[in-house]
Design an enzyme around this catalytic site. Structure first.
Site, PDB file in Angstrom:
ATOM      1  N   ASP A 197       0.856  -1.190   0.000  1.00  0.00           N
ATOM      2  CA  ASP A 197       0.000   0.000   0.000  1.00  0.00           C
ATOM      3  C   ASP A 197       0.897   1.247   0.000  1.00  0.00           C
ATOM      4  OD1 ASP A 197      -3.271   0.153   0.808  1.00  0.00           O
ATOM      5  OD2 ASP A 197      -2.172   2.046   0.923  1.00  0.00           O
ATOM      6  N   ASP A 217       3.999   2.549  -4.509  1.00  0.00           N
ATOM      7  CA  ASP A 217       2.947   2.824  -5.488  1.00  0.00           C
ATOM      8  C   ASP A 217       3.016   1.772  -6.594  1.00  0.00           C
ATOM      9  OD1 ASP A 217       1.394   3.745  -7.572  1.00  0.00           O
ATOM     10  OD2 ASP A 217       2.268   5.760  -7.608  1.00  0.00           O
ATOM     11  N   ASN A 219      -5.912  -5.440  -6.157  1.00  0.00           N
ATOM     12  CA  ASN A 219      -7.055  -4.739  -5.555  1.00  0.00           C
ATOM     13  C   ASN A 219      -7.026  -3.230  -5.767  1.00  0.00           C
ATOM     14  OD1 ASN A 219      -9.255  -4.316  -3.408  1.00  0.00           O
ATOM     15  ND2 ASN A 219      -7.486  -3.252  -2.511  1.00  0.00           N
ATOM     16  N   TYR A 246     -14.025   5.527 -14.769  1.00  0.00           N
ATOM     17  CA  TYR A 246     -14.001   4.358 -13.878  1.00  0.00           C
ATOM     18  C   TYR A 246     -14.662   3.155 -14.542  1.00  0.00           C
ATOM     19  CZ  TYR A 246     -14.611   1.710  -9.499  1.00  0.00           C
ATOM     20  OH  TYR A 246     -14.577   0.748  -8.509  1.00  0.00           O
ATOM     21  N   LYS A 251     -12.995  -0.482 -15.374  1.00  0.00           N
ATOM     22  CA  LYS A 251     -13.441  -1.740 -14.785  1.00  0.00           C
ATOM     23  C   LYS A 251     -13.920  -2.715 -15.860  1.00  0.00           C
ATOM     24  CE  LYS A 251     -12.324  -0.891 -10.536  1.00  0.00           C
ATOM     25  NZ  LYS A 251     -11.074  -1.479 -10.019  1.00  0.00           N
TER      26      LYS A 251
HETATM   27  N1  LIG Z   1     -15.916   0.136  -2.304  1.00  0.00           N
HETATM   28  C1  LIG Z   1     -16.721  -0.154  -3.308  1.00  0.00           C
HETATM   29  O1  LIG Z   1     -17.930   0.082  -3.223  1.00  0.00           O
HETATM   30  C2  LIG Z   1     -16.183  -0.806  -4.572  1.00  0.00           C
HETATM   31  C3  LIG Z   1     -17.109  -1.272  -5.514  1.00  0.00           C
HETATM   32  C4  LIG Z   1     -16.639  -1.870  -6.664  1.00  0.00           C
HETATM   33  C5  LIG Z   1     -15.277  -2.036  -6.874  1.00  0.00           C
HETATM   34  N2  LIG Z   1     -14.390  -1.549  -5.959  1.00  0.00           N
HETATM   35  C6  LIG Z   1     -12.970  -1.738  -6.250  1.00  0.00           C
HETATM   36  O2  LIG Z   1     -12.373  -2.466  -5.205  1.00  0.00           O
HETATM   37  C7  LIG Z   1     -11.021  -2.032  -5.015  1.00  0.00           C
HETATM   38  C8  LIG Z   1     -10.837  -1.551  -3.588  1.00  0.00           C
HETATM   39  O3  LIG Z   1     -11.801  -0.543  -3.345  1.00  0.00           O
HETATM   40  P1  LIG Z   1     -11.903   0.205  -1.930  1.00  0.00           P
HETATM   41  O4  LIG Z   1     -13.236   0.851  -1.916  1.00  0.00           O
HETATM   42  O5  LIG Z   1     -11.514  -0.718  -0.837  1.00  0.00           O
HETATM   43  O6  LIG Z   1     -10.772   1.332  -2.148  1.00  0.00           O
HETATM   44  P2  LIG Z   1     -10.103   2.304  -1.054  1.00  0.00           P
HETATM   45  O7  LIG Z   1      -9.813   3.585  -1.770  1.00  0.00           O
HETATM   46  O8  LIG Z   1     -10.922   2.330   0.180  1.00  0.00           O
HETATM   47  O9  LIG Z   1      -8.740   1.566  -0.717  1.00  0.00           O
HETATM   48  C9  LIG Z   1      -7.743   1.460  -1.668  1.00  0.00           C
HETATM   49  C10 LIG Z   1      -6.426   1.140  -0.971  1.00  0.00           C
HETATM   50  O10 LIG Z   1      -5.415   1.177  -1.982  1.00  0.00           O
HETATM   51  C11 LIG Z   1      -4.355   2.036  -1.560  1.00  0.00           C
HETATM   52  N3  LIG Z   1      -3.763   2.630  -2.757  1.00  0.00           N
HETATM   53  C12 LIG Z   1      -4.279   3.618  -3.521  1.00  0.00           C
HETATM   54  N4  LIG Z   1      -3.469   3.894  -4.553  1.00  0.00           N
HETATM   55  C13 LIG Z   1      -2.418   3.030  -4.448  1.00  0.00           C
HETATM   56  C14 LIG Z   1      -1.248   2.814  -5.230  1.00  0.00           C
HETATM   57  N5  LIG Z   1      -1.017   3.533  -6.326  1.00  0.00           N
HETATM   58  N6  LIG Z   1      -0.368   1.842  -4.847  1.00  0.00           N
HETATM   59  C15 LIG Z   1      -0.603   1.107  -3.721  1.00  0.00           C
HETATM   60  N7  LIG Z   1      -1.697   1.285  -2.939  1.00  0.00           N
HETATM   61  C16 LIG Z   1      -2.595   2.224  -3.305  1.00  0.00           C
HETATM   62  C17 LIG Z   1      -5.005   3.055  -0.633  1.00  0.00           C
HETATM   63  O11 LIG Z   1      -4.078   3.652   0.245  1.00  0.00           O
HETATM   64  C18 LIG Z   1      -6.044   2.185   0.084  1.00  0.00           C
HETATM   65  O12 LIG Z   1      -5.500   1.543   1.212  1.00  0.00           O
HETATM   66  C19 LIG Z   1     -10.770  -0.956  -6.063  1.00  0.00           C
HETATM   67  O13 LIG Z   1     -10.208  -1.540  -7.219  1.00  0.00           O
HETATM   68  C20 LIG Z   1     -12.177  -0.444  -6.344  1.00  0.00           C
HETATM   69  O14 LIG Z   1     -12.263   0.162  -7.602  1.00  0.00           O
HETATM   70  C21 LIG Z   1     -14.817  -0.946  -4.799  1.00  0.00           C
END
Ligand SMILES: NC(=O)c1ccc[n+]([C@@H]2O[C@H](COP(=O)([O-])OP(=O)(O)OC[C@H]3O[C@@H](n4cnc5c(N)ncnc54)[C@H](O)[C@@H]3O)[C@@H](O)[C@H]2O)c1
Length: 254
Positions: A37, A63, A90, A160, A164
């Site tokens: 992360d 990153d 993720n 987005y 996806k």
């Molecule tokens: N939450 C939802 O409702 C939802 C729905 C559909 C899909 N998603 C997908 O699920 C995944 C996780 O979503 P979430 O809601 O938990 O996201 P979030 O933003 O809450 O968490 C993302 C994590 O990734 C880390 N991060 C961000 N950029 C980074 C980078 N460049 N390198 C390393 N780490 C990095 C952040 O610090 C954070 O800990 C994403 O791909 C998102 O698009 C989420």
């Protein structure tokens, strides 16, 4: 026997939200974890939770949308644990706006965040998996791959959604490329999930707007992070050995 006992798993974006829930669920089922992360403090908390669930855990702050840190994450798992069985791509997210006013920087940021890290981590991981003729790769797509009504109507989410849908195309192709090496490549497509980041906006929409997540989702509620983590765990386990190139919707019936 736990479902991923002694398997070595990498989870990107493991500090918060779905990544943290996935890390914890894999830990509970016996995996050894390499967690990455950009948020060092939150990553330590997530790692501590996984350790409390019984897992051996290594972390790397970096990153994953850049080549060096993505390669270092994979190498870190190999150095610490000697093998790699499961990669969970993720990391993802969005800068939303309507198509007619979206800055090109926001489009580029969203494409990079959702697709580049997934590509870089997968590219770095597969030589090792190909050599062992074993591996599971799970990527985070979204219900947005077919458009999300509430986001489109109130904020705009084309970058987005394009990304996806791109993740779905990515896993379809890579699954074909890696089939002869016995590597399963799949995605999950979550609907609206009550994470730290997305949850507040989704709940606010449920109270204030007509095309709300609850209204547009047949099961009529937000999903919980564990419900997505359970689907990832399934795809990471031997129970999913004959599934590849599939995006599993975890979206309350949408
Ligand atoms: N939450 C939802 O409702 C939802 C729905 C559909 C899909 N998603 C997908 O699920 C995944 C996780 O979503 P979430 O809601 O938990 O996201 P979030 O933003 O809450 O968490 C993302 C994590 O990734 C880390 N991060 C961000 N950029 C980074 C980078 N460049 N390198 C390393 N780490 C990095 C952040 O610090 C954070 O800990 C994403 O791909 C998102 O698009 C989420």
């Amino acid at each position: 026997m736990a479902r991923v006992q002694d398997k070595v798993a990498i989870v990107t974006g493991a500090a918060m939200g779905l990544g943290a829930a996935i890390a914890l669920r894999l830990a509970e089922e016996g995996a050894k974890l390499m967690l990455g992360d950009i948020d060092a403090d939150a990553l330590e908390t997530s790692a501590a939770n996984a350790k409390a669930a019984g897992a051996e855990v290594e972390t790397l702050v970096g990153d994953v949308t850049e080549e060096g840190p993505a390669a270092a994450l994979i190498q870190g798992a190999l150095d610490r644990f000697g093998q790699l069985d499961i990669l969970v791509n993720n990391v993802g997210g969005s800068r939303n706006s309507k198509i007619w006013e979206m800055p090109v920087e926001d489009w580029d940021h969203t494409v990079k965040l959702n697709l580049r890290g997934t590509f870089l981590c997968t590219r770095a991981a597969v030589p090792h998996m190909m050599e062992r003729k074993a591996g599971k790769i799970i990527c985070l797509s979204s219900g947005a791959r077919e458009g999300t009504p509430w986001t489109a109507y109130y904020q705009g989410g084309s970058a987005y959604s394009a990304c996806k849908a791109g993740v779905h195309g990515f896993i379809r192709d890579v699954a074909l490329e890696l089939a002869e090496y016995n590597i399963n490549v799949n995605a999950v497509g979550p609907g609206p999930i009550d994470t730290e980041r997305a949850g507040a906006t989704l709940r606010q929409m449920n109270e204030t707007v007509e095309y709300s997540p609850n209204h547009m989702t047949p099961l009529g509620r937000l999903g919980q992070p564990k419900e997505v983590a359970d689907a990832v765990l399934f795809l990471a386990s031997d129970e999913a050995s004959y599934i590849s190139g599939h995006t599993l919707a975890v979206a309350g019936g949408r």
